[in-house]
Design an enzyme around this catalytic site. Structure first.
Site, PDB file in Angstrom:
ATOM      1  N   ARG A  52      -6.371  13.663  40.867  1.00 17.45           N
ATOM      2  CA  ARG A  52      -5.899  12.696  41.956  1.00 17.45           C
ATOM      3  C   ARG A  52      -6.019  13.383  43.499  1.00 17.45           C
ATOM      4  O   ARG A  52      -6.465  12.757  44.318  1.00 17.45           O
ATOM      5  CB  ARG A  52      -4.393  12.161  41.812  1.00 17.45           C
ATOM      6  CG  ARG A  52      -3.983  10.793  42.770  1.00 17.45           C
ATOM      7  CD  ARG A  52      -2.935  10.387  42.435  1.00 17.45           C
ATOM      8  NE  ARG A  52      -1.532  11.307  42.406  1.00 17.45           N
ATOM      9  CZ  ARG A  52      -0.334  11.012  42.208  1.00 17.45           C
ATOM     10  NH1 ARG A  52      -0.155   9.574  41.551  1.00 17.45           N
ATOM     11  NH2 ARG A  52       0.762  11.813  42.338  1.00 17.45           N
ATOM     12  N   LYS A 151      -3.098   9.778  48.390  1.00 18.18           N
ATOM     13  CA  LYS A 151      -1.904  10.130  48.677  1.00 18.18           C
ATOM     14  C   LYS A 151      -2.064  11.147  49.905  1.00 18.18           C
ATOM     15  O   LYS A 151      -2.237  12.281  49.831  1.00 18.18           O
ATOM     16  CB  LYS A 151      -1.843  11.040  47.172  1.00 18.18           C
ATOM     17  CG  LYS A 151      -0.106  11.277  47.514  1.00 18.18           C
ATOM     18  CD  LYS A 151       0.453  11.693  45.828  1.00 18.18           C
ATOM     19  CE  LYS A 151       1.838  12.170  45.956  1.00 18.18           C
ATOM     20  NZ  LYS A 151       2.887  11.452  46.400  1.00 18.18           N
ATOM     21  N   GLU A 184       5.226  -1.609  45.479  1.00 19.12           N
ATOM     22  CA  GLU A 184       5.849  -0.260  45.021  1.00 19.12           C
ATOM     23  C   GLU A 184       7.131   0.017  45.978  1.00 19.12           C
ATOM     24  O   GLU A 184       7.287  -0.585  47.106  1.00 19.12           O
ATOM     25  CB  GLU A 184       4.819   0.747  44.995  1.00 19.12           C
ATOM     26  CG  GLU A 184       4.317   1.384  46.262  1.00 19.12           C
ATOM     27  CD  GLU A 184       3.324   2.646  46.244  1.00 19.12           C
ATOM     28  OE1 GLU A 184       3.320   3.085  45.119  1.00 19.12           O
ATOM     29  OE2 GLU A 184       2.540   2.431  47.079  1.00 19.12           O
TER      30      GLU A 184
HETATM   31  N1  PMP Z   1       4.278   5.560  44.799  1.00 16.72           N
HETATM   32  C1  PMP Z   1       4.247   6.363  46.036  1.00 16.72           C
HETATM   33  C2  PMP Z   1       4.162   5.858  47.207  1.00 16.72           C
HETATM   34  C3  PMP Z   1       4.489   7.804  45.810  1.00 16.72           C
HETATM   35  O1  PMP Z   1       4.749   8.476  46.813  1.00 16.72           O
HETATM   36  C4  PMP Z   1       4.707   8.196  44.573  1.00 16.72           C
HETATM   37  C5  PMP Z   1       4.931   9.674  44.213  1.00 16.72           C
HETATM   38  N2  PMP Z   1       6.305  10.160  44.742  1.00 16.72           N
HETATM   39  C6  PMP Z   1       4.782   7.441  43.586  1.00 16.72           C
HETATM   40  C7  PMP Z   1       4.260   6.043  43.610  1.00 16.72           C
HETATM   41  C8  PMP Z   1       5.151   7.936  41.863  1.00 16.72           C
HETATM   42  O2  PMP Z   1       3.785   8.726  41.780  1.00 16.72           O
HETATM   43  P1  PMP Z   1       3.759   9.944  40.670  1.00 16.72           P
HETATM   44  O3  PMP Z   1       4.418   9.280  39.357  1.00 16.72           O
HETATM   45  O4  PMP Z   1       2.329  10.098  40.373  1.00 16.72           O
HETATM   46  O5  PMP Z   1       4.626  11.027  41.138  1.00 16.72           O
END
Ligand code: PMP
Length: 286
Positions: A52, A151, A184
């Site tokens: 990622r 990200k 989200e």
């Molecule tokens: N959404 C956002 C905006 C995030 O920053 C994160 C990570 N903290 C997640 C979802 C969750 O992603 P992951 O399970 O890969 O940590």
């Protein structure tokens, strides 16, 4: 013990780990990052996180100066140097030093650094009893704008929503997308359970494709729980039987109140419990 920070190949004491004020990451939020967790001495889903990171970098035309294998070794080296067994890792890559212009082509060499520490995102009590969240009025950046799948170091969209959560005295806020559908939370993905079926917004809703989200969907399918990635509205959240959030930092945490409405009975539901147990077993196993 003072932490050791990995900076472009060197382990530097935290007090001396400094970022250049000319760095594009500082000046423009021009960079990418990952948050990873170490369980029992092993980084959980390391390959998926690194993939990622490289995808985020590629989308931003940021050429990382290390291979995936080199960064993988750097993560292990940083954890070992800090004597960690159950850690949290922040891996950051900025565009690097430049002049004051915004051109992404001027900076010479990206700056990559790794911080290894421990983390407790929410109070332990909330992991037992669930937590309250609100809907933020801040709209999630659309997937046709700056894709939330990247990200990036620019988290202002999320920070604006987090400020609303702080004002409301709750730890998280759910963000809707430009169409009004649930996207989200500010740092976590969101799931609901309705009549035994697990539902979460699809990637096209404008979300970060969470690694934990993917793991939870796999665990649910393996347990014979029906799953759907689909559009959700606030009505769906308000009338859900269960709701929970997922993230590397958060792991799995139940939501028992949304905008002052109790979710289900207002307690941690059976599907949330089952998936949390399966998740805990998996991270110990791997
Ligand atoms: N959404 C956002 C905006 C995030 O920053 C994160 C990570 N903290 C997640 C979802 C969750 O992603 P992951 O399970 O890969 O940590």
């Amino acid at each position: 013990m003072e932490r050791l920070i990995w900076m472009n190949g060197q382990l530097v004491p935290a007090q001396q780990a400094k970022i250049d004020v000319w760095d594009h990451g500082v000046l423009y939020g021009d960079g990418v990052f990952e948050g990873l967790r170490q369980y029992h001495g092993r980084v959980f889903r390391k390959a998926a996180h690194l993939r990622r990171l490289f995808d985020s970098a590629r989308a931003l035309r940021l050429q990382l100066p290390y291979s995936l294998e080199q960064l993988s070794a750097a993560l292990d080296q940083t954890l070992a140097a800090n004597g960690l067994h159950e850690g949290y890792i922040r891996l950051v890559a900025t565009r690097g030093r430049s002049d004051l212009g915004i051109s992404p082509l001027n900076p010479s060499r990206p700056m990559v650094f790794i911080i290894a520490d421990t983390i407790q995102l929410y109070p332990q009590e909330m992991y037992h009893n669930g937590m309250a969240i609100i809907t933020a009025s801040t709209v999630r950046t659309g997937p046709h704008m700056l894709s939330p799948r990247i990200k990036s170091l620019n988290y202002l969209n999320n920070i604006m929503a987090k400020a609303e959560a702080c004002d409301a005295g709750v730890p998280e806020a759910v963000m809707l997308n430009h169409l009004g559908f649930v996207a989200e939370c500010t740092a976590d993905n969101i799931f609901i359970v309705r009549q035994g079926r697990l539902q979460t917004p699809g990637e096209e809703a404008g979300i970060l494709a969470g690694i934990t989200r993917g793991v939870v969907l796999d665990l649910a399918r393996a347990a014979g729980i029906a799953t759907a990635e689909c559009n959700l509205t606030r009505y769906d959240l308000y009338t859900a039987d269960e709701c929970f959030l997922t993230g590397t930092g958060a792991e799995i945490i139940a939501v028992t109140r949304i905008d002052q409405r109790l979710v289900g009975a207002g307690t941690v539901g059976p599907v949330t419990r089952q998936l949390t147990e399966a998740f805990q077993a998996l991270v110990r196993e791997e």
